[in-house]
Scaffold this motif. Structure first.
Motif, PDB file in Angstrom:
ATOM      1  N   ALA A  97       0.823  -1.213   0.000  1.00 51.18           N
ATOM      2  CA  ALA A  97       0.000   0.000   0.000  1.00 51.18           C
ATOM      3  C   ALA A  97       0.859   1.266   0.000  1.00 51.18           C
ATOM      4  N   ALA A  98       2.029   1.191   0.641  1.00 48.33           N
ATOM      5  CA  ALA A  98       2.897   2.368   0.737  1.00 48.33           C
ATOM      6  C   ALA A  98       3.770   2.563  -0.503  1.00 48.33           C
ATOM      7  N   ASP A  99       4.050   1.477  -1.233  1.00 48.05           N
ATOM      8  CA  ASP A  99       4.933   1.561  -2.396  1.00 48.05           C
ATOM      9  C   ASP A  99       4.524   0.479  -3.385  1.00 48.05           C
ATOM     10  N   ALA A 100       3.804   0.863  -4.421  1.00 41.70           N
ATOM     11  CA  ALA A 100       3.239  -0.101  -5.376  1.00 41.70           C
ATOM     12  C   ALA A 100       4.307  -0.900  -6.126  1.00 41.70           C
ATOM     13  N   ARG A 101       5.566  -0.426  -6.107  1.00 37.74           N
ATOM     14  CA  ARG A 101       6.643  -1.186  -6.752  1.00 37.74           C
ATOM     15  C   ARG A 101       7.008  -2.432  -5.960  1.00 37.74           C
ATOM     16  N   ARG A 102       6.717  -2.393  -4.665  1.00 34.92           N
ATOM     17  CA  ARG A 102       7.039  -3.540  -3.807  1.00 34.92           C
ATOM     18  C   ARG A 102       5.820  -4.436  -3.664  1.00 34.92           C
ATOM     19  N   ARG A 103       6.081  -5.721  -3.484  1.00 40.65           N
ATOM     20  CA  ARG A 103       5.005  -6.696  -3.313  1.00 40.65           C
ATOM     21  C   ARG A 103       5.202  -7.404  -1.983  1.00 40.65           C
ATOM     22  N   ARG A 104       4.113  -7.568  -1.266  1.00 38.75           N
ATOM     23  CA  ARG A 104       4.148  -8.255   0.026  1.00 38.75           C
ATOM     24  C   ARG A 104       3.605  -9.669  -0.118  1.00 38.75           C
ATOM     25  N   LEU A 105       4.235 -10.594   0.560  1.00 37.14           N
ATOM     26  CA  LEU A 105       3.764 -11.969   0.601  1.00 37.14           C
ATOM     27  C   LEU A 105       2.735 -12.074   1.714  1.00 37.14           C
ATOM     28  N   VAL A 106       1.582 -12.651   1.392  1.00 32.86           N
ATOM     29  CA  VAL A 106       0.448 -12.716   2.318  1.00 32.86           C
ATOM     30  C   VAL A 106      -0.069 -14.149   2.355  1.00 32.86           C
ATOM     31  N   LEU A 107      -0.364 -14.641   3.560  1.00 40.90           N
ATOM     32  CA  LEU A 107      -0.962 -15.967   3.692  1.00 40.90           C
ATOM     33  C   LEU A 107      -2.368 -15.970   3.102  1.00 40.90           C
ATOM     34  N   THR A 108      -2.700 -17.019   2.378  1.00 40.53           N
ATOM     35  CA  THR A 108      -4.071 -17.219   1.914  1.00 40.53           C
ATOM     36  C   THR A 108      -4.872 -17.817   3.069  1.00 40.53           C
ATOM     37  N   ASP A 109      -6.164 -17.969   2.883  1.00 42.91           N
ATOM     38  CA  ASP A 109      -6.976 -18.627   3.914  1.00 42.91           C
ATOM     39  C   ASP A 109      -6.477 -20.047   4.158  1.00 42.91           C
ATOM     40  N   SER A 110      -6.130 -20.756   3.077  1.00 42.68           N
ATOM     41  CA  SER A 110      -5.634 -22.125   3.263  1.00 42.68           C
ATOM     42  C   SER A 110      -4.245 -22.106   3.907  1.00 42.68           C
ATOM     43  N   GLY A 111      -3.450 -21.067   3.635  1.00 46.37           N
ATOM     44  CA  GLY A 111      -2.154 -20.918   4.290  1.00 46.37           C
ATOM     45  C   GLY A 111      -2.310 -20.685   5.779  1.00 46.37           C
ATOM     46  N   THR A 112      -3.270 -19.853   6.149  1.00 41.38           N
ATOM     47  CA  THR A 112      -3.542 -19.592   7.568  1.00 41.38           C
ATOM     48  C   THR A 112      -4.023 -20.866   8.260  1.00 41.38           C
ATOM     49  N   ALA A 113      -4.890 -21.619   7.585  1.00 40.39           N
ATOM     50  CA  ALA A 113      -5.376 -22.890   8.154  1.00 40.39           C
ATOM     51  C   ALA A 113      -4.221 -23.881   8.318  1.00 40.39           C
ATOM     52  N   LEU A 114      -3.318 -23.905   7.349  1.00 39.36           N
ATOM     53  CA  LEU A 114      -2.162 -24.794   7.436  1.00 39.36           C
ATOM     54  C   LEU A 114      -1.289 -24.417   8.628  1.00 39.36           C
ATOM     55  N   VAL A 115      -1.036 -23.138   8.814  1.00 41.93           N
ATOM     56  CA  VAL A 115      -0.233 -22.684   9.948  1.00 41.93           C
ATOM     57  C   VAL A 115      -0.871 -23.120  11.257  1.00 41.93           C
ATOM     58  N   GLU A 116      -2.175 -22.973  11.369  1.00 43.13           N
ATOM     59  CA  GLU A 116      -2.864 -23.386  12.602  1.00 43.13           C
ATOM     60  C   GLU A 116      -2.698 -24.887  12.841  1.00 43.13           C
ATOM     61  N   ARG A 117      -2.762 -25.651  11.773  1.00 41.78           N
ATOM     62  CA  ARG A 117      -2.577 -27.104  11.881  1.00 41.78           C
ATOM     63  C   ARG A 117      -1.132 -27.451  12.262  1.00 41.78           C
ATOM     64  N   LEU A 118      -0.190 -26.643  11.800  1.00 37.64           N
ATOM     65  CA  LEU A 118       1.226 -26.913  12.036  1.00 37.64           C
ATOM     66  C   LEU A 118       1.727 -26.447  13.402  1.00 37.64           C
ATOM     67  N   LYS A 119       1.053 -25.499  14.026  1.00 38.08           N
ATOM     68  CA  LYS A 119       1.553 -24.930  15.288  1.00 38.08           C
ATOM     69  C   LYS A 119       1.875 -25.991  16.345  1.00 38.08           C
ATOM     70  N   PRO A 120       0.995 -26.958  16.622  1.00 38.84           N
ATOM     71  CA  PRO A 120       1.356 -27.965  17.639  1.00 38.84           C
ATOM     72  C   PRO A 120       2.553 -28.822  17.205  1.00 38.84           C
ATOM     73  N   LEU A 121       2.638 -29.084  15.915  1.00 39.22           N
ATOM     74  CA  LEU A 121       3.756 -29.851  15.383  1.00 39.22           C
ATOM     75  C   LEU A 121       5.057 -29.061  15.539  1.00 39.22           C
ATOM     76  N   TRP A 122       5.017 -27.773  15.218  1.00 38.28           N
ATOM     77  CA  TRP A 122       6.207 -26.934  15.370  1.00 38.28           C
ATOM     78  C   TRP A 122       6.635 -26.843  16.831  1.00 38.28           C
ATOM     79  N   GLN A 123       5.672 -26.842  17.752  1.00 36.17           N
ATOM     80  CA  GLN A 123       6.031 -26.850  19.177  1.00 36.17           C
ATOM     81  C   GLN A 123       6.765 -28.137  19.535  1.00 36.17           C
ATOM     82  N   ALA A 124       6.320 -29.260  18.995  1.00 33.88           N
ATOM     83  CA  ALA A 124       6.998 -30.535  19.235  1.00 33.88           C
ATOM     84  C   ALA A 124       8.405 -30.508  18.631  1.00 33.88           C
TER      85      ALA A 124
END
Length: 166
Positions: A97-124
């Motif tokens: 939003a601040a600089d249209a030349r730059r692109r930000r990487l953003v989690l998709t809904d499925s990416g967010t769901a994957l992260v939630e599924r992975l959190k307990p595994l990452w703790q292990a």
């Protein structure tokens, strides 16, 4: 380790002279085990995604440059991971939003769901790594010292000095 096994392990037998080979071997070993864990849990996940995905989960949208700086890896490495994560539908890139030349990487809904599924595994993973680190005599502290020594003077410079000295 018995002496016969040590003698048959060239990298181990030459000690610090094979530090790069030892680090690659250990990295392959650790990555292989983590890949097996993901597969055993029925999760389609590439270990190389972890750093980028974890940073996005912790900090929200980031640029390739910001990720490279945080992870202390090359832009090329982050870009390759970005492409793989995009292809898997885990992230998208949006204009900054601040600089249209730059692109930000953003989690998709499925990416967010994957992260939630992975959190307990990452703790292990974290708990197992901490136990392994303690068992190995606080190897992370030795790696910190190696990082610091290389930051002070690169391996390239050290080798070139050796080559210049008769």
């Amino acid at each position: 380790m018995n002496s016969t096994l040590k003698d048959s392990d060239y990298s181990r037998s030459v000690g610090g002279a094979a530090i790069g080979a030892r680090l690659r071997r250990l990295s392959e070993w650790l990555d292989g085990d983590t890949t097996r864990v993901y597969a055993a849990m029925g999760i389609d996940f590439e270990q190389r995604w972890f750093g980028v995905l974890n940073q996005l989960a912790l900090h929200g949208p980031l640029t390739v440059g910001e990720l490279a700086a945080r992870l202390k890896i090359t832009h090329v490495s982050v870009s390759q991971t970005r492409q793989s994560l995009e292809k898997a539908g885990i992230i998208v890139t949006d204009p900054d939003a601040a600089d249209a030349r730059r692109r930000r990487l953003v989690l998709t809904d499925s990416g967010t769901a994957l992260v939630e599924r992975l959190k307990p595994l990452w703790q292990a993973f974290d708990q197992a790594a901490l136990t392994l680190n303690a068992e190995a005599g606080e190897v992370a502290a030795a790696l910190d010292r190696l990082d610091d020594a290389l930051a002070q003077r690169s391996l390239f410079d050290r080798i070139m000095d050796k080559l210049a000295t008769p």
